[in-house]
Design a protein around this motif. Sequence first.
Motif, mmCIF file in Angstrom:
data_model
loop_
_atom_site.group_PDB
_atom_site.id
_atom_site.type_symbol
_atom_site.label_atom_id
_atom_site.label_comp_id
_atom_site.label_asym_id
_atom_site.label_seq_id
_atom_site.Cartn_x
_atom_site.Cartn_y
_atom_site.Cartn_z
ATOM 1 N N ARG A 12 0.975 -1.388 -0.008
ATOM 2 C CA ARG A 12 -0.110 0.120 0.120
ATOM 3 C C ARG A 12 0.814 1.190 -0.007
ATOM 4 O O ARG A 12 0.675 2.419 -0.808
ATOM 5 C CB ARG A 12 -1.077 0.022 1.290
ATOM 6 N N ALA A 13 1.969 1.332 0.986
ATOM 7 C CA ALA A 13 2.836 2.378 0.769
ATOM 8 C C ALA A 13 3.508 2.671 -0.378
ATOM 9 O O ALA A 13 3.486 4.015 -0.961
ATOM 10 C CB ALA A 13 3.912 2.239 1.929
ATOM 11 N N TYR A 14 3.811 1.614 -1.322
ATOM 12 C CA TYR A 14 4.387 1.793 -2.564
ATOM 13 C C TYR A 14 3.455 2.320 -3.433
ATOM 14 O O TYR A 14 3.805 3.218 -4.376
ATOM 15 C CB TYR A 14 5.006 0.251 -3.316
ATOM 16 N N GLN A 15 2.396 1.806 -3.408
ATOM 17 C CA GLN A 15 1.173 2.359 -4.316
ATOM 18 C C GLN A 15 0.890 3.838 -4.106
ATOM 19 O O GLN A 15 0.762 4.494 -5.135
ATOM 20 C CB GLN A 15 -0.081 1.779 -4.012
ATOM 21 N N GLN A 16 0.884 4.234 -2.795
ATOM 22 C CA GLN A 16 0.593 5.597 -2.434
ATOM 23 C C GLN A 16 1.668 6.488 -2.885
ATOM 24 O O GLN A 16 1.458 7.583 -3.445
ATOM 25 C CB GLN A 16 0.301 5.542 -0.883
ATOM 26 N N VAL A 17 2.858 6.176 -2.772
ATOM 27 C CA VAL A 17 3.908 7.024 -2.847
ATOM 28 C C VAL A 17 4.315 7.226 -4.376
ATOM 29 O O VAL A 17 4.439 8.156 -5.002
ATOM 30 C CB VAL A 17 5.394 6.404 -2.173
ATOM 31 N N GLN A 19 2.135 6.031 -7.056
ATOM 32 C CA GLN A 19 0.994 5.849 -7.786
ATOM 33 C C GLN A 19 1.150 4.852 -8.922
ATOM 34 O O GLN A 19 0.591 4.900 -9.948
ATOM 35 C CB GLN A 19 0.810 7.195 -8.519
ATOM 36 N N ASP A 21 1.212 0.045 -9.174
ATOM 37 C CA ASP A 21 0.889 -1.181 -8.473
ATOM 38 C C ASP A 21 2.322 -2.081 -8.648
ATOM 39 O O ASP A 21 2.782 -2.126 -9.836
ATOM 40 C CB ASP A 21 -0.103 -1.855 -9.456
ATOM 41 N N GLN A 40 11.253 8.992 -1.984
ATOM 42 C CA GLN A 40 10.097 8.182 -1.762
ATOM 43 C C GLN A 40 10.066 7.068 -0.760
ATOM 44 O O GLN A 40 9.258 6.708 -0.111
ATOM 45 C CB GLN A 40 9.750 7.761 -3.140
ATOM 46 N N GLU A 43 9.127 8.268 2.594
ATOM 47 C CA GLU A 43 7.721 8.515 2.588
ATOM 48 C C GLU A 43 6.989 7.286 2.892
ATOM 49 O O GLU A 43 6.005 6.848 3.666
ATOM 50 C CB GLU A 43 6.954 8.894 1.085
ATOM 51 N N ILE A 47 4.903 5.826 5.984
ATOM 52 C CA ILE A 47 3.517 5.288 6.001
ATOM 53 C C ILE A 47 3.535 4.042 6.695
ATOM 54 O O ILE A 47 2.265 3.600 7.330
ATOM 55 C CB ILE A 47 3.220 5.238 4.692
ATOM 56 N N GLU A 51 0.973 2.871 9.788
ATOM 57 C CA GLU A 51 0.159 1.910 9.981
ATOM 58 C C GLU A 51 0.614 0.726 11.019
ATOM 59 O O GLU A 51 -0.345 0.111 11.502
ATOM 60 C CB GLU A 51 0.052 1.350 8.518
#
Length: 111
Positions: A12-17, A19, A21, A40, A43, A47, A51
């Motif tokens: 999820r952190a990778y996706q959020q930072v 954008q 998959d 990144q 970041e 995250i 979490e």
Amino acid sequence: MTPSDIPQVLHRAYQQVTQRDPGTLDRDADIRALGVDSVQLLEMIVIAETELGLRVPDAALGGVETVGDLYDMLGEALPQAQGQGQVQAQAQAQAHVPVPVPVPVEARGAR
């Protein structure tokens, strides 16, 4: 949270930072090869810390080169966070014990 939660949190952190998959984050995958720069990466760590409810020591941040390094770093910080959480929960439970307050006779409506 447990160590088994770390892969999902990092996904999820990778996706959020980024954008993007990442698909499967293989332990041997180089962080830079995934297109993650140093900002990144920080970041993603923030995250994950949020979490998972933990804090990674700053000294550990420099040794992260692969996804496995990131898993291991977070996994090592997790037991410390869980121990701190138990201590904090115990302190909060003890802090919320009601203490009887003496009421002056005059305030009780004595006549």
